[in-house]
Design a protein around this motif. Structure first.
Motif, PDB file in Angstrom:
ATOM      1  N   ARG A 240       0.854  -1.187   0.000  1.00 50.51           N
ATOM      2  CA  ARG A 240       0.000   0.000   0.000  1.00 50.51           C
ATOM      3  C   ARG A 240       0.890   1.238   0.000  1.00 50.51           C
ATOM      4  NH1 ARG A 240      -5.334   0.733   1.337  1.00 50.51           N
ATOM      5  NH2 ARG A 240      -5.437  -1.424   2.090  1.00 50.51           N
ATOM      6  N   LEU A 241       0.650   2.133  -0.947  1.00 50.61           N
ATOM      7  CA  LEU A 241       1.446   3.346  -1.118  1.00 50.61           C
ATOM      8  C   LEU A 241       0.505   4.531  -1.233  1.00 50.61           C
ATOM      9  CD1 LEU A 241       4.184   4.824  -1.821  1.00 50.61           C
ATOM     10  CD2 LEU A 241       3.677   4.262  -4.218  1.00 50.61           C
ATOM     11  N   GLY A 242       0.824   5.625  -0.560  1.00 52.37           N
ATOM     12  CA  GLY A 242      -0.083   6.766  -0.665  1.00 52.37           C
ATOM     13  C   GLY A 242       0.461   8.024  -0.035  1.00 52.37           C
ATOM     14  N   GLY A 243      -0.346   9.076  -0.146  1.00 50.57           N
ATOM     15  CA  GLY A 243      -0.003  10.369   0.422  1.00 50.57           C
ATOM     16  C   GLY A 243      -1.228  11.037   0.998  1.00 50.57           C
ATOM     17  N   ALA A 244      -1.002  12.013   1.855  1.00 51.85           N
ATOM     18  CA  ALA A 244      -2.111  12.757   2.457  1.00 51.85           C
ATOM     19  C   ALA A 244      -1.678  14.191   2.678  1.00 51.85           C
ATOM     20  CB  ALA A 244      -2.546  12.121   3.768  1.00 51.85           C
ATOM     21  N   PHE A 245      -2.608  15.106   2.467  1.00 50.10           N
ATOM     22  CA  PHE A 245      -2.364  16.545   2.631  1.00 50.10           C
ATOM     23  C   PHE A 245      -3.388  17.094   3.604  1.00 50.10           C
ATOM     24  CE2 PHE A 245      -3.457  20.920   1.330  1.00 50.10           C
ATOM     25  CZ  PHE A 245      -2.228  21.530   1.558  1.00 50.10           C
ATOM     26  N   ASP A 260      -4.636   6.588  -1.705  1.00 53.18           N
ATOM     27  CA  ASP A 260      -3.906   5.331  -1.539  1.00 53.18           C
ATOM     28  C   ASP A 260      -3.960   4.512  -2.816  1.00 53.18           C
ATOM     29  OD1 ASP A 260      -3.609   6.057   1.088  1.00 53.18           O
ATOM     30  OD2 ASP A 260      -4.335   4.155   1.919  1.00 53.18           O
ATOM     31  N   PHE A 261      -2.858   3.797  -3.097  1.00 58.39           N
ATOM     32  CA  PHE A 261      -2.817   2.794  -4.150  1.00 58.39           C
ATOM     33  C   PHE A 261      -2.460   1.460  -3.490  1.00 58.39           C
ATOM     34  CE2 PHE A 261      -1.696   6.806  -6.217  1.00 58.39           C
ATOM     35  CZ  PHE A 261      -2.679   6.848  -7.199  1.00 58.39           C
ATOM     36  N   ASN A 262      -3.164   0.424  -3.870  1.00 60.42           N
ATOM     37  CA  ASN A 262      -3.067  -0.850  -3.168  1.00 60.42           C
ATOM     38  C   ASN A 262      -2.911  -1.991  -4.167  1.00 60.42           C
ATOM     39  OD1 ASN A 262      -3.671  -2.256  -0.439  1.00 60.42           O
ATOM     40  ND2 ASN A 262      -4.981  -3.309  -1.892  1.00 60.42           N
ATOM     41  N   LYS A 263      -1.921  -2.881  -3.931  1.00 60.87           N
ATOM     42  CA  LYS A 263      -1.691  -4.010  -4.846  1.00 60.87           C
ATOM     43  C   LYS A 263      -1.370  -5.275  -4.066  1.00 60.87           C
ATOM     44  CE  LYS A 263       0.889  -5.554  -8.915  1.00 60.87           C
ATOM     45  NZ  LYS A 263       0.681  -6.965  -8.528  1.00 60.87           N
ATOM     46  N   LEU A 264      -2.098  -6.339  -4.364  1.00 64.63           N
ATOM     47  CA  LEU A 264      -1.783  -7.642  -3.791  1.00 64.63           C
ATOM     48  C   LEU A 264      -0.493  -8.178  -4.407  1.00 64.63           C
ATOM     49  CD1 LEU A 264      -5.307  -9.328  -3.679  1.00 64.63           C
ATOM     50  CD2 LEU A 264      -3.865  -8.763  -1.710  1.00 64.63           C
ATOM     51  N   LEU A 265       0.317  -8.826  -3.580  1.00 63.77           N
ATOM     52  CA  LEU A 265       1.603  -9.359  -4.026  1.00 63.77           C
ATOM     53  C   LEU A 265       1.578 -10.873  -4.167  1.00 63.77           C
ATOM     54  CD1 LEU A 265       3.981  -7.142  -1.860  1.00 63.77           C
ATOM     55  CD2 LEU A 265       3.101  -6.712  -4.163  1.00 63.77           C
ATOM     56  N   ALA A 266       0.388 -11.445  -4.248  1.00 61.13           N
ATOM     57  CA  ALA A 266       0.239 -12.884  -4.480  1.00 61.13           C
ATOM     58  C   ALA A 266       0.159 -13.147  -5.986  1.00 61.13           C
ATOM     59  CB  ALA A 266      -1.018 -13.396  -3.786  1.00 61.13           C
ATOM     60  N   SER A 320      -7.954   4.323  -3.607  1.00 58.44           N
ATOM     61  CA  SER A 320      -8.822   4.888  -2.580  1.00 58.44           C
ATOM     62  C   SER A 320      -8.555   6.382  -2.475  1.00 58.44           C
ATOM     63  CB  SER A 320      -8.554   4.245  -1.214  1.00 58.44           C
ATOM     64  OG  SER A 320      -8.777   2.857  -1.232  1.00 58.44           O
ATOM     65  N   ILE A 321      -9.614   7.172  -2.407  1.00 56.54           N
ATOM     66  CA  ILE A 321      -9.481   8.611  -2.213  1.00 56.54           C
ATOM     67  C   ILE A 321     -10.481   9.048  -1.150  1.00 56.54           C
ATOM     68  CG2 ILE A 321     -11.065   9.123  -4.124  1.00 56.54           C
ATOM     69  CD1 ILE A 321      -9.459  11.715  -4.567  1.00 56.54           C
ATOM     70  N   GLY A 322     -10.033   9.898  -0.248  1.00 52.35           N
ATOM     71  CA  GLY A 322     -10.917  10.322   0.831  1.00 52.35           C
ATOM     72  C   GLY A 322     -10.642  11.747   1.261  1.00 52.35           C
TER      73      GLY A 322
END
Length: 397
Positions: A240-245, A260-266, A320-322
């Motif tokens: 999971r990689l992301g940023g917040a302001f 957030d950007f999310n990727k399964l590693l399976a 994901s964006i919030g």
């Protein structure tokens, strides 16, 4: 200032509605063809359900948001920057209520600050699948059993500078799906670890205080889940990689946005083709070593539905964006959107939530709104209680 707040609010709403307009055109009937639908399959998927109400109200974004008790799940490195020294939280989620009424997820966490730079934490996640009536091959009732799973985690988080921190978590996972009703199966057990990185920096925006955060978390990296002698399944290993302001509008109002950007590693399921080019068999590739599976997860997609390998790999990234608005650090309102490509599961939903912080206690609530009709996630609601024990000790100091 109210005009600035209003403009920022409408910008966030426009972003969310634009994304949803694209995703709402999905026809679930199109997903029935295995050429169109190729999700990554793992054991114990409950480990990927957002456990807390705050991030759940922000479209499941949380790897770089301001630290809270749920950081042990989203990014344990954030705990080094948490404001209180001792706190706990309890979250509860009735799951898939649109289908059944006895599946639920509970999440208990707590942290303790050792010194200015070090924090330890622990968490227990329990998932109950409700009562199930087991029968034999003739349909005769054998017994009623409540399948359940849990994960017990411990975390050490350390600040390595004024703006940077790292953390490691260790996790034991237990999954009992059959209650040994079938003599050929047994409860599954696995061990995993997380590695989190967090960077935060105070900045100035037009004379106003602001903060920029970045987060990276590798989670559930560990042994395979074994339910029988011949069956082993990968955990939902994840990046999971992301940023917040976060922007302080004035003395009482603040606004934040997280991505957030999310990727399964399976491993991705691969397919063989017959002489006419049709997909005929699936191969889960569960025999791969864990390290090999992680590396190959970035380029192993077979390219179903006419896509190239790269195109399908990009489809395996969820977004994901919030947005989060706080008044006087006591009252919060949240909204978000979660997007998963239809080939990889087709989860697409809005979220909204609210939070209240008192002296010692806090409460968060989140609600999920799918963009498609008859979605099993419909009407999902989450509740979280938070306890700040620093505030209890303050009057005695």
């Amino acid at each position: 200032m109210m005009k600035v707040l209003r403009d920022l609010f409408f910008v966030g709403i426009i972003i969310l509605l634009t994304v949803a307009k694209v995703s709402a055109q999905v026809d679930y009937n199109e997903l029935l063809s295995e050429k169109e639908y190729n999700p990554i399959r793992t054991a114990v998927p409950f480990l990927m359900i957002a456990p807390d109400s705050r991030s759940a109200g922000m479209g499941d974004a949380g790897v770089a948001t301001t630290p809270d008790e749920a950081s042990i799940y989203w990014n344990p490195a954030k705990l080094s920057f948490i404001e209180n020294d001792f706190g706990m939280s309890l979250s509860y989620t009735p799951w898939l209520r649109f289908l059944v009424d006895d599946i639920n997820l509970a999440h208990l966490t707590g942290h303790y600050r050792l010194d200015e730079n070090q924090v330890i934490a622990a968490g227990l996640r329990y998932f109950s699948l409700g009562d199930i009536q087991f029968t034999d091959n003739q349909g005769t009732a054998i017994k009623t059993f409540n399948p359940n799973e849990f994960a017990l985690s411990g975390t050490y988080s350390r600040r390595l500078g004024e703006e940077f921190s790292m953390a490691m978590s260790a996790r034991y996972i237990h999954s009992n799906l059959t209650g040994s009703t079938d003599e050929n199966t047994h409860p599954g057990n696995a061990f995993a670890f997380d590695l989190g990185l967090f960077y935060t920096r105070d900045i100035d925006v037009s004379g106003k205080e602001a903060k920029m955060n970045y987060g990276l978390n590798f989670s559930n990296i560990g042994t395979k889940m074994d339910y029988s002698e011949n069956t082993k399944n990968f955990l939902p290993m994840n990046m999971r990689l992301g940023g917040a302001f976060m922007f302080q509008l004035d003395d009482y109002n603040s606004l934040g946005i997280a991505l957030d950007f999310n990727k399964l590693l399976a491993p991705t399921t691969t397919y063989q083709r017959d002489t006419t080019g049709n997909f005929i068999t699936a191969e889960d590739r569960t025999d791969l070593a864990v390290a090999t599976a992680i590396v190959e997860s970035f380029y192993d997609a077979p390219g179903v539905s006419g896509m190239s390998t790269f195109e399908e790999e990009m489809k395996e990234i969820n977004t994901s964006i919030g947005i989060e608005y706080w008044y006087d650090k006591k009252l919060a309102f949240r909204a978000g959107y979660f997007y998963e490509p239809r080939e990889k599961g087709n989860r697409k939903y809005f979220t909204m939530g609210a939070g209240l912080r008192l002296n010692v206690f806090g409460i968060d609530v989140a609600y999920l709104i799918p963009t498609t009709a008859n979605n099993p996630l419909k009407n999902t609601i989450r509740f979280s209680l938070l306890f700040n024990f620093d505030a209890m000790a303050a009057p005695n100091e």
